[in-house]
Structure formats: structure tokens, C-alpha cells
Design a protein around this motif. Sequence first.
Motif, short mmCIF file in Angstrom:
data_model
loop_
_atom_site.label_atom_id
_atom_site.label_comp_id
_atom_site.label_asym_id
_atom_site.label_seq_id
_atom_site.Cartn_x
_atom_site.Cartn_y
_atom_site.Cartn_z
N VAL A 70 0.83 -1.20 0.00
CA VAL A 70 0.00 0.00 0.00
C VAL A 70 0.87 1.25 0.00
O VAL A 70 0.65 2.17 -0.80
CB VAL A 70 -0.95 0.00 1.22
CG1 VAL A 70 -1.72 1.31 1.29
CG2 VAL A 70 -1.91 -1.18 1.15
N PHE A 71 1.85 1.29 0.88
CA PHE A 71 2.72 2.46 0.96
C PHE A 71 3.53 2.65 -0.33
O PHE A 71 3.77 3.78 -0.77
CB PHE A 71 3.66 2.34 2.16
CG PHE A 71 2.97 2.50 3.48
CD1 PHE A 71 2.04 3.51 3.69
CD2 PHE A 71 3.24 1.63 4.52
CE1 PHE A 71 1.39 3.65 4.91
CE2 PHE A 71 2.60 1.77 5.75
CZ PHE A 71 1.68 2.77 5.94
N LYS A 124 2.53 1.81 -3.33
CA LYS A 124 1.59 2.33 -4.33
C LYS A 124 1.33 3.82 -4.10
O LYS A 124 1.25 4.60 -5.05
CB LYS A 124 0.28 1.55 -4.26
CG LYS A 124 -0.78 1.97 -5.27
CD LYS A 124 -0.40 1.64 -6.69
CE LYS A 124 -1.57 1.91 -7.63
NZ LYS A 124 -1.19 1.71 -9.05
N ILE A 125 1.19 4.21 -2.84
CA ILE A 125 0.99 5.62 -2.51
C ILE A 125 2.19 6.44 -2.97
O ILE A 125 2.05 7.51 -3.58
CB ILE A 125 0.75 5.80 -1.01
CG1 ILE A 125 -0.61 5.23 -0.61
CG2 ILE A 125 0.85 7.27 -0.61
CD1 ILE A 125 -0.85 5.18 0.88
N ASP A 175 2.06 6.69 -6.91
CA ASP A 175 0.99 7.46 -7.55
C ASP A 175 0.72 8.81 -6.90
O ASP A 175 0.00 9.63 -7.47
CB ASP A 175 -0.31 6.64 -7.52
CG ASP A 175 -0.29 5.52 -8.54
OD1 ASP A 175 0.75 5.36 -9.20
OD2 ASP A 175 -1.29 4.81 -8.67
N THR A 176 1.26 9.04 -5.72
CA THR A 176 1.03 10.28 -4.95
C THR A 176 -0.47 10.61 -4.95
O THR A 176 -1.26 9.83 -4.47
CB THR A 176 1.88 11.44 -5.49
OG1 THR A 176 1.55 11.71 -6.86
CG2 THR A 176 3.35 11.12 -5.38
N THR A 177 -0.87 11.74 -5.53
CA THR A 177 -2.28 12.14 -5.46
C THR A 177 -3.07 11.79 -6.72
O THR A 177 -4.20 12.23 -6.87
CB THR A 177 -2.38 13.65 -5.23
OG1 THR A 177 -1.71 14.34 -6.30
CG2 THR A 177 -1.76 14.04 -3.89
N TRP A 191 -7.31 0.17 -5.96
CA TRP A 191 -7.00 0.44 -4.56
C TRP A 191 -7.76 -0.51 -3.64
O TRP A 191 -7.22 -0.99 -2.64
CB TRP A 191 -7.36 1.89 -4.22
CG TRP A 191 -6.35 2.88 -4.73
CD1 TRP A 191 -6.48 3.69 -5.82
CD2 TRP A 191 -5.06 3.15 -4.19
NE1 TRP A 191 -5.35 4.45 -5.99
CE2 TRP A 191 -4.47 4.15 -5.00
CE3 TRP A 191 -4.35 2.65 -3.09
CZ2 TRP A 191 -3.19 4.65 -4.74
CZ3 TRP A 191 -3.08 3.15 -2.84
CH2 TRP A 191 -2.52 4.14 -3.66
N LYS A 194 -7.28 11.18 3.50
CA LYS A 194 -6.17 11.49 2.60
C LYS A 194 -5.94 10.39 1.57
O LYS A 194 -5.75 10.66 0.39
CB LYS A 194 -4.89 11.73 3.40
CG LYS A 194 -3.71 12.21 2.57
CD LYS A 194 -2.52 12.56 3.45
CE LYS A 194 -1.37 13.12 2.60
NZ LYS A 194 -0.20 13.45 3.45
N TRP A 195 -5.93 9.15 2.02
CA TRP A 195 -5.65 8.04 1.10
C TRP A 195 -6.86 7.12 1.02
O TRP A 195 -7.13 6.36 1.93
CB TRP A 195 -4.42 7.25 1.56
CG TRP A 195 -3.18 8.08 1.67
CD1 TRP A 195 -2.48 8.38 2.81
CD2 TRP A 195 -2.48 8.72 0.61
NE1 TRP A 195 -1.41 9.17 2.52
CE2 TRP A 195 -1.38 9.40 1.17
CE3 TRP A 195 -2.67 8.80 -0.76
CZ2 TRP A 195 -0.48 10.14 0.41
CZ3 TRP A 195 -1.78 9.55 -1.52
CH2 TRP A 195 -0.69 10.19 -0.94
#
Length: 270
Positions: free
Chosen positions: A4-5, A7-8, A11-13, A23, A267-268
Amino acid sequence: MEKVFAKIAQDTTKFDLGDEEGWRKLYEHLYPKAPDNVGIVKDEQYGPAERNRLDVYFPAEEKPGGHPVVLFVHGGGFFSGDKGWSEKCWGNVGFYFAQRGFVTVLANHRLVPHVVYPGGADDMQLAREWIFENIAKQKYGRGSPEKVILLGHSSGGAHIAMNLYAAGDEFLDNTHHHSLLTREIGDPKRESKVPLFPPVAGVIYLSVPFWFDRRKPVRQRVIRHYYGSDAEEVWGPVSALGLFRNLPDDSPLLDSEHLPVYIGSVKWEV
């Protein structure tokens, strides 16, 4: 959580149409298995439309006076989403609250292109009325119709807000059990109803579009269909924020003693 981290970080935002499914699958393995101490009743009809269906999750043990109730309404940009997005999601919400002593209702609502304003808000009213009339039954875990918290995610929260802020010409004072007879019409074209009847113990909004960013084409299409136009002068006054702004200053809906409200921004997602 490492995937997960990663992927974050990658892809950021970035979040485009269809990304939500990727997701969801990324988080799916983190959802716990169904517990043995939670009862479930699925696909109860709360209104006339095919999408007017809800699931109820409840603690195995009854509580004197009834369990408090959470109504969870899924998001999906007004045009997608489901109370059973997958085998585990959003059932994880029902299991989470039921294990902590809440009777939890997961409700579907009508989606664009099969609904126009104020259809989503009307679905919320029907779901609330179903809870008020049925949730105290043993079949549903004996929830308390006087202790209902509304939990809306994204567009689901917008429908809850439009339901609460648009309708009603009376406010039910649950402390003194009488009507205060205060004018509460946010949308004068809507039928007058009591805005906090059935009773609401509190509201939780998570990542709710009270106003709309029209820069994305998909949002423009949805607004045009749901409100009849993507012109702000048309949809603005009957958006969740527009209806809220139109409440009179003395509205009990603005009094946190009567209607506690929590607003969160996630946020995510998801």
C-alpha cells in the motif's frame, strides 16, 4: 501495508476514474474475516426502487434499552458503488461497529443515470424511516431508533447532507418531545418534513463533496444529469453546501447540542 505504501509513493495524489477498484483490491487482504459473534440480515427492501436495499449487522448479545445504531452510506461519485462492493468491503464496516456494540445498517441508494435530484436525499429519508420503524425488532438485533448516527462517505455523505438540510418545517425536540415549529426549508420546492425526524444522534461526513469541482468531465456529466445542468447557479443552491448556507441562523440543525457533526477528509482512499 508495504504494498500500500509503495503504491501511494508511486501514484502520490493521482486518482482517475476506475482507480478505486485497484485500490480496493490492494487493501482487500487487510480486511479481517467475518467474526462469529455478529448477526447479518441482507437485502431488506426499504423503498420502492430496486436499489432501495440495506444490510443489517448486529451484535449477538442484546443490550437493555437497545444498541445504538450506525447508518453507513457508501460513496461512488453519484454513479457507482454498492453496500457490498466486494465480499469483504463494505461488510468490514458492518463487522467493525457490530463488534463494538452498534447495530449497523449499510444502505444502497439510486445511482445516476437512474436518479435525479432530490432522489438520493429521498432515499436517505426512506432508509432513516425504515430504521425508525424496524430496527428495534429482535430480527435486527434490537437497535435503538432514538440513537442513530449517520455515517456518509463521499457522495453517500452528500445525499445525507441534502436530506438533512433541504427538508422540513418542524424540528422534533427529543428532550421535551414536542415540535418547536421553526421554519427549516433549505429547498422551498421540496416537500416540508421534520428534518430530525426520525431522530439523529449525530452525523459523520468523510470526504464529502459539499461543493463540486467541475474540471473533470465525468463530474460535469454527473452534475448535468443529477441536477439538470452543470451551471453553478442551478446546482449550487441545492448542493449540500448551498442548502446548508440557506438554513436560517436560528436553525436547530446548526446547534451542536441537537445535531453533533464530525467532518473528516480522508487522505488516502479507499
